[in-house]
Design a protein around this motif. Structure first.
Motif, short mmCIF file in Angstrom:
data_model
loop_
_atom_site.label_atom_id
_atom_site.label_comp_id
_atom_site.label_asym_id
_atom_site.label_seq_id
_atom_site.Cartn_x
_atom_site.Cartn_y
_atom_site.Cartn_z
N PRO A 53 31.30 53.04 52.18
CA PRO A 53 31.16 53.48 50.79
C PRO A 53 32.52 53.64 50.12
O PRO A 53 33.51 54.01 50.73
CB PRO A 53 30.43 54.82 50.91
N GLN A 54 32.54 53.29 48.85
CA GLN A 54 33.79 53.33 48.10
C GLN A 54 34.27 54.76 47.91
O GLN A 54 33.48 55.68 47.66
CB GLN A 54 33.60 52.67 46.74
N VAL A 55 35.56 54.93 48.08
CA VAL A 55 36.19 56.24 47.91
C VAL A 55 36.90 56.27 46.56
O VAL A 55 37.53 55.27 46.16
CB VAL A 55 37.19 56.51 49.06
N LYS A 56 36.80 57.38 45.88
CA LYS A 56 37.39 57.47 44.55
C LYS A 56 38.91 57.42 44.62
O LYS A 56 39.56 56.76 43.81
CB LYS A 56 36.94 58.77 43.89
N TYR A 57 39.49 58.09 45.61
CA TYR A 57 40.95 58.09 45.78
C TYR A 57 41.27 57.53 47.17
O TYR A 57 41.45 58.29 48.13
CB TYR A 57 41.52 59.50 45.61
N GLN A 96 44.97 52.24 51.82
CA GLN A 96 44.20 51.01 51.68
C GLN A 96 45.05 49.95 50.98
O GLN A 96 46.00 50.27 50.25
CB GLN A 96 42.92 51.27 50.87
N PRO A 97 44.73 48.64 51.18
CA PRO A 97 45.50 47.59 50.51
C PRO A 97 45.24 47.59 49.00
O PRO A 97 44.33 48.24 48.49
CB PRO A 97 44.98 46.30 51.18
N LEU A 98 46.06 46.80 48.29
CA LEU A 98 45.95 46.76 46.84
C LEU A 98 44.64 46.12 46.39
O LEU A 98 44.17 46.38 45.29
CB LEU A 98 47.14 45.99 46.25
N ARG A 99 44.07 45.25 47.24
CA ARG A 99 42.82 44.57 46.91
C ARG A 99 41.60 45.39 47.33
O ARG A 99 40.53 44.85 47.53
CB ARG A 99 42.79 43.21 47.60
N TYR A 100 41.77 46.67 47.44
CA TYR A 100 40.68 47.51 47.92
C TYR A 100 39.48 47.46 46.98
O TYR A 100 38.33 47.37 47.42
CB TYR A 100 41.18 48.95 48.08
N LEU A 101 39.72 47.48 45.65
CA LEU A 101 38.62 47.52 44.70
C LEU A 101 37.86 46.21 44.63
O LEU A 101 36.73 46.17 44.14
CB LEU A 101 39.16 47.89 43.31
N ASP A 102 38.47 45.09 45.09
CA ASP A 102 37.77 43.80 45.05
C ASP A 102 36.55 43.79 45.96
O ASP A 102 35.64 42.98 45.77
CB ASP A 102 38.72 42.67 45.45
N ARG A 103 36.52 44.64 46.97
CA ARG A 103 35.37 44.68 47.86
C ARG A 103 34.12 45.20 47.16
O ARG A 103 33.00 44.91 47.59
CB ARG A 103 35.66 45.58 49.06
N TYR A 104 34.29 45.95 46.07
CA TYR A 104 33.16 46.62 45.45
C TYR A 104 32.91 46.11 44.03
O TYR A 104 32.21 46.76 43.25
CB TYR A 104 33.42 48.13 45.41
N ASP A 121 31.20 43.69 41.17
CA ASP A 121 29.86 43.15 41.02
C ASP A 121 29.85 41.64 40.89
O ASP A 121 28.78 41.03 40.97
CB ASP A 121 29.17 43.78 39.79
N GLY A 122 30.99 41.01 40.66
CA GLY A 122 31.03 39.57 40.48
C GLY A 122 30.71 38.83 41.77
O GLY A 122 30.82 39.35 42.88
N LYS A 123 30.33 37.54 41.66
CA LYS A 123 29.98 36.75 42.82
C LYS A 123 31.22 36.26 43.56
O LYS A 123 31.19 36.09 44.78
CB LYS A 123 29.13 35.56 42.39
N GLU A 124 32.27 35.98 42.84
CA GLU A 124 33.48 35.47 43.47
C GLU A 124 34.37 36.64 43.88
O GLU A 124 34.75 37.46 43.06
CB GLU A 124 34.24 34.56 42.51
N HIS A 125 34.67 36.68 45.19
CA HIS A 125 35.51 37.74 45.72
C HIS A 125 36.83 37.14 46.16
O HIS A 125 36.91 35.99 46.60
CB HIS A 125 34.82 38.44 46.90
N THR A 126 37.84 37.93 46.06
CA THR A 126 39.17 37.48 46.48
C THR A 126 39.71 38.25 47.66
O THR A 126 40.79 37.94 48.13
CB THR A 126 40.17 37.64 45.31
N TYR A 127 38.95 39.21 48.18
CA TYR A 127 39.48 40.02 49.27
C TYR A 127 39.55 39.23 50.56
O TYR A 127 40.31 39.56 51.45
CB TYR A 127 38.64 41.29 49.50
N GLY A 128 38.78 38.17 50.72
CA GLY A 128 38.82 37.40 51.94
C GLY A 128 39.97 36.41 52.01
O GLY A 128 40.28 35.86 53.05
N ILE A 129 40.61 36.17 50.84
CA ILE A 129 41.70 35.19 50.79
C ILE A 129 43.00 35.82 51.28
O ILE A 129 43.81 35.16 51.93
CB ILE A 129 41.85 34.65 49.37
N TYR A 130 43.20 37.07 50.98
CA TYR A 130 44.49 37.72 51.27
C TYR A 130 44.46 38.36 52.64
O TYR A 130 43.45 38.82 53.08
CB TYR A 130 44.79 38.76 50.18
#
Length: 386
Positions: free
Chosen positions: A359-363, A367-375, A377-386
């Protein structure tokens, strides 16, 4: 009234505290009560306070001899291995050496030869100059030759045990590969077979070039089998190549009992082991019962068991060489199933579960800079690239 309440609460707390302390003391005393051992513990006779009085080994040979005696000495305590051996009786049985006896050269001779080589190197002016100018090159061919004659067979044996070669081909038996085999695929010898390296089925599609040191007039048998490939029986193998009565190391002049078939690891089954076993024959052997039809494109005819083959001819042959590589599916396997074996290609798929994200943590912290990309709503995610 308030003072009386405070006093009653203090007395109650003290009583409960005393009961808890008593319980803790009883529990601690019960845990500290240890059952005496049934016999002497390891190294119990050593005086730790006076280590200078302990006898020194003074040589590796004496240490190795005493270590072997301690290893073979029966112990009263149980270990995890003994527990597993009780659960699996075959696991605890002693394995049998079915290979040629190994005669180790004398230690004094090895030391004498090493000292003589050091003297010759010190007298060599060109070697000293190349070492000083840092242009000296180590001849890898001589290093390979020395390794094959000294510790190479033992290293190959350990690799075979690690990959489970002896376990699947010769249950409860092993051998020391004392005859090195040079196996290479392709015209440029790019795909060489070592001891567990990876090759593609495309690289191993054609018959390889094989060479090994053999005395004139000696006879050999070469086997290529795969213990991981059978589609119906987990205990059976598929034979890929079998050549018997090879005269003097010339594989082309031997009696081909089963022609070469490229590897065909099924899609989705991971890596398969393809094992070359070299047998040394005592004389000419009649292989009429082991001959496969030509061409042999039936998997039923290629069903094979190395242990049964060895038991049939164990009085006339001895395993002396070993080499193996690993393969997994590529596009050439489909062609082998459809055109060579004339059958539909089996495909095994592994359904991967969706990636779990906590579950997403508010603070988020650390965590890495791309932490919010995991959560997002879009279909294309970028967290798997980095």
């Amino acid at each position: 009234m308030a003072l009386r309440t405070v006093c009653v609460a203090s007395l109650r707390t003290g009583t409960e505290l005393g009961v808890n302390n008593a319980r803790t003391f009883v529990t601690t005393a019960f845990l500290c009560r240890r059952i005496p051992p049934l016999g002497p513990m390891p190294n119990e006779e050593i005086d730790v306070q006076n280590l200078e009085s302990v006898e020194k080994y003074r040589s590796y040979t004496r240490y190795l001899r005493q270590a072997e005696e301690a290893k073979n000495k029966p112990a009263w305590w149980k270990t995890y291995r003994s527990y597993m051996e009780k659960a699996d009786p075959e696991h605890g049985a002693e394995r049998v050496d079915i290979g040629l006896p190994y005669y180790r050269p004398k230690r004094t001779k090895e030391v004498r030869e090493r000292k003589q080589a050091m003297k010759d190197n010190k007298k060599n002016v060109e070697l000293e100059r190349a070492s000083r100018l840092r242009t000296f090159k180590i001849p890898l061919d001589k290093v390979q030759e020395t390794w094959e004659k000294s510790s190479g067979p033992f290293h190959i044996k350990r690799l075979a045990q690690h990959y489970g070669v002896f376990r699947d081909l010769f249950p409860m038996a092993y051998f020391l590969p004392q005859v090195p085999i040079q196996i290479s695929y392709g015209q440029d010898n790019s795909g060489q077979v070592h001891y567990g390296n990876r090759l593609t089925p495309t690289e191993a599609a054609s018959v390889p070039q094989i060479s090994f040191n053999a005395d004139e007039g000696s006879l050999w048998t070469l086997l290529l089998t795969c213990p991981d490939e059978h589609l119906l029986d987990n205990e059976a193998e598929y034979i890929h190549w079998l050549v018997g009565n090879i005269p003097g190391g010339v594989v082309q002049a031997g009696e081909e009992l089963c022609h070469y078939l490229p590897p065909f690891p099924a899609r989705g089954t991971g890596f398969h082991r393809y094992i070359y076993v070299l047998f040394k024959q005592e004389g000419t052997i009649n292989f009429q019962e082991d001959v496969r039809p030509l061409p042999c494109h039936s998997l039923v005819d290629r069903t094979f068991k190395t242990l049964d083959f060895y038991r049939k001819h164990q009085d006339n042959m001895t395993p002396v060489g070993l080499a193996f590589f690993q393969c997994q599916w590529d596009e050439s396997v489909t062609n082998t199933f459809h055109n060579t074996l004339n059958m539909r290609e089996p495909v095994f798929e592994f359904i991967r579960p969706p990636v779990y994200h906590p579950p997403q943590v508010k603070y988020p912290h650390g965590q890495p800079l791309r932490y919010l990309d995991r959560y997002r709503d879009g279909k294309e995610h970028t967290y798997g690239i980095y």
